[in-house]
Design a protein around this motif. Structure first.
Motif, PDB file in Angstrom:
ATOM      1  N   UNK A   3      34.930  30.306  56.193  1.00 24.62           N
ATOM      2  CA  UNK A   3      33.523  30.452  55.838  1.00 24.62           C
ATOM      3  C   UNK A   3      33.307  30.488  54.326  1.00 24.62           C
ATOM      4  N   UNK A   4      34.115  31.239  53.595  1.00 19.63           N
ATOM      5  CA  UNK A   4      33.926  31.360  52.155  1.00 19.63           C
ATOM      6  C   UNK A   4      34.206  30.045  51.434  1.00 19.63           C
ATOM      7  N   UNK A   5      35.058  29.212  52.014  1.00 18.53           N
ATOM      8  CA  UNK A   5      35.376  27.925  51.389  1.00 18.53           C
ATOM      9  C   UNK A   5      34.173  26.985  51.404  1.00 18.53           C
ATOM     10  N   UNK A   6      33.332  27.064  52.451  1.00 18.66           N
ATOM     11  CA  UNK A   6      32.113  26.261  52.497  1.00 18.66           C
ATOM     12  C   UNK A   6      31.183  26.642  51.344  1.00 18.66           C
ATOM     13  N   UNK A   7      31.061  27.954  51.121  1.00 17.12           N
ATOM     14  CA  UNK A   7      30.215  28.428  50.031  1.00 17.12           C
ATOM     15  C   UNK A   7      30.780  27.981  48.683  1.00 17.12           C
ATOM     16  N   UNK A   8      32.095  28.066  48.534  1.00 15.28           N
ATOM     17  CA  UNK A   8      32.732  27.646  47.289  1.00 15.28           C
ATOM     18  C   UNK A   8      32.544  26.145  47.063  1.00 15.28           C
ATOM     19  N   UNK A   9      32.739  25.349  48.102  1.00 12.91           N
ATOM     20  CA  UNK A   9      32.571  23.908  47.992  1.00 12.91           C
ATOM     21  C   UNK A   9      31.123  23.552  47.624  1.00 12.91           C
ATOM     22  N   UNK A  10      30.167  24.208  48.264  1.00 12.33           N
ATOM     23  CA  UNK A  10      28.757  23.968  47.932  1.00 12.33           C
ATOM     24  C   UNK A  10      28.474  24.346  46.479  1.00 12.33           C
ATOM     25  N   UNK A  11      29.035  25.454  46.022  1.00 14.84           N
ATOM     26  CA  UNK A  11      28.839  25.891  44.643  1.00 14.84           C
ATOM     27  C   UNK A  11      29.439  24.933  43.639  1.00 14.84           C
ATOM     28  N   UNK A  12      30.626  24.443  43.923  1.00 13.95           N
ATOM     29  CA  UNK A  12      31.282  23.488  43.019  1.00 13.95           C
ATOM     30  C   UNK A  12      30.488  22.179  42.959  1.00 13.95           C
ATOM     31  N   UNK A  13      30.032  21.697  44.109  1.00 16.19           N
ATOM     32  CA  UNK A  13      29.224  20.476  44.133  1.00 16.19           C
ATOM     33  C   UNK A  13      27.946  20.673  43.321  1.00 16.19           C
ATOM     34  N   UNK A  41      21.342  17.266  48.575  1.00 14.54           N
ATOM     35  CA  UNK A  41      21.599  16.953  49.983  1.00 14.54           C
ATOM     36  C   UNK A  41      22.961  17.505  50.409  1.00 14.54           C
ATOM     37  N   UNK A  42      23.973  17.303  49.585  1.00 17.78           N
ATOM     38  CA  UNK A  42      25.307  17.813  49.920  1.00 17.78           C
ATOM     39  C   UNK A  42      25.307  19.334  49.965  1.00 17.78           C
ATOM     40  N   UNK A  43      24.689  19.961  48.956  1.00 18.98           N
ATOM     41  CA  UNK A  43      24.607  21.423  48.916  1.00 18.98           C
ATOM     42  C   UNK A  43      23.837  21.934  50.134  1.00 18.98           C
ATOM     43  N   UNK A  44      22.726  21.287  50.457  1.00 19.46           N
ATOM     44  CA  UNK A  44      21.936  21.695  51.615  1.00 19.46           C
ATOM     45  C   UNK A  44      22.709  21.584  52.914  1.00 19.46           C
ATOM     46  N   UNK A  45      23.468  20.491  53.070  1.00 18.96           N
ATOM     47  CA  UNK A  45      24.270  20.318  54.286  1.00 18.96           C
ATOM     48  C   UNK A  45      25.365  21.384  54.376  1.00 18.96           C
ATOM     49  N   UNK A  46      26.038  21.644  53.265  1.00 19.34           N
ATOM     50  CA  UNK A  46      27.097  22.655  53.274  1.00 19.34           C
ATOM     51  C   UNK A  46      26.517  24.054  53.503  1.00 19.34           C
ATOM     52  N   UNK A  47      25.374  24.340  52.885  1.00 15.64           N
ATOM     53  CA  UNK A  47      24.753  25.647  53.108  1.00 15.64           C
ATOM     54  C   UNK A  47      24.265  25.775  54.542  1.00 15.64           C
ATOM     55  N   UNK A  48      23.778  24.677  55.108  1.00 13.90           N
ATOM     56  CA  UNK A  48      23.361  24.702  56.509  1.00 13.90           C
ATOM     57  C   UNK A  48      24.532  25.012  57.430  1.00 13.90           C
ATOM     58  N   UNK A  49      25.675  24.412  57.147  1.00 12.23           N
ATOM     59  CA  UNK A  49      26.879  24.686  57.932  1.00 12.23           C
ATOM     60  C   UNK A  49      27.306  26.139  57.748  1.00 12.23           C
TER      61      UNK A  49
END
Length: 170
Positions: A3-13, A41-49
């Motif tokens: 779960x935390x990796x999704x947040x990190x990936x969204x933040x980096x993007x 769009x990428x951040x929104x998709x990752x945050x949605x996930x």
């Protein structure tokens, strides 16, 4: 993926998209809008996930609101504003306010934590940008998108690191 990796990936993007937009303000405003649109769009998709995977309602609600706002604005940036462009201005202002309020909402449960002040600052940046846009003050559009992506990226990275710290081992 944790779960935390999704947040990190969204933040980096978001940080990369914000930096790319910041470095292209004067030379390529179309590129800035395109980069910002895709990053949103990428951040929104990752945050949605991440919202879908969230364990509590507060986190799910905050992440879900941010995801919906980011996706809607990203699509609006890429496919053009509706009508004369005033709707895009209102949408951008509302997105920025929603983004700021979402960051503050998620940060409420972290009072006393080391990431709390950073979330308040990131939320404040978004809210002030939203007010500037809604009031119709003239500010470079690329700068607004870049600052929002940088504020959101910083908040997401900090939240992901905090989630990683408190994640169950195993």
């Amino acid at each position: 993926m944790k779960h935390w990796m999704l947040w990190l990936l969204a933040g980096v993007v978001a940080l990369v998209g914000g930096l790319a937009a910041l470095f292209n303000l004067n030379s390529a405003s179309n590129l800035t809008i395109t980069l910002g649109g895709w990053a949103l769009i990428i951040v929104g998709a990752l945050q949605g996930w991440a919202a879908y995977k969230a364990k509590d309602v507060r986190t799910m609600t905050g992440a879900g609101l941010l995801a919906a706002a980011a996706l809607f604005l990203g699509v609006s940036l890429l496919f053009g504003p509706f009508g004369d462009g005033s709707i895009l201005r209102v949408l951008l202002g509302v997105f920025l306010l929603a983004s700021g309020l979402g960051k503050v909402w998620m940060g409420r449960s972290l009072r006393g934590d080391t990431v709390f002040p950073a979330l308040l600052v990131a939320g404040g940046v978004s809210a002030v940008l939203g007010l500037i846009v809604l009031m119709g003050l003239s500010l470079n559009f690329g700068l607004i998108v870049a600052l929002e992506l940088l504020a959101s990226g910083a908040a997401l990275v900090l939240l992901s690191l905090r989630l990683r710290q408190h994640a169950p081992k195993g």
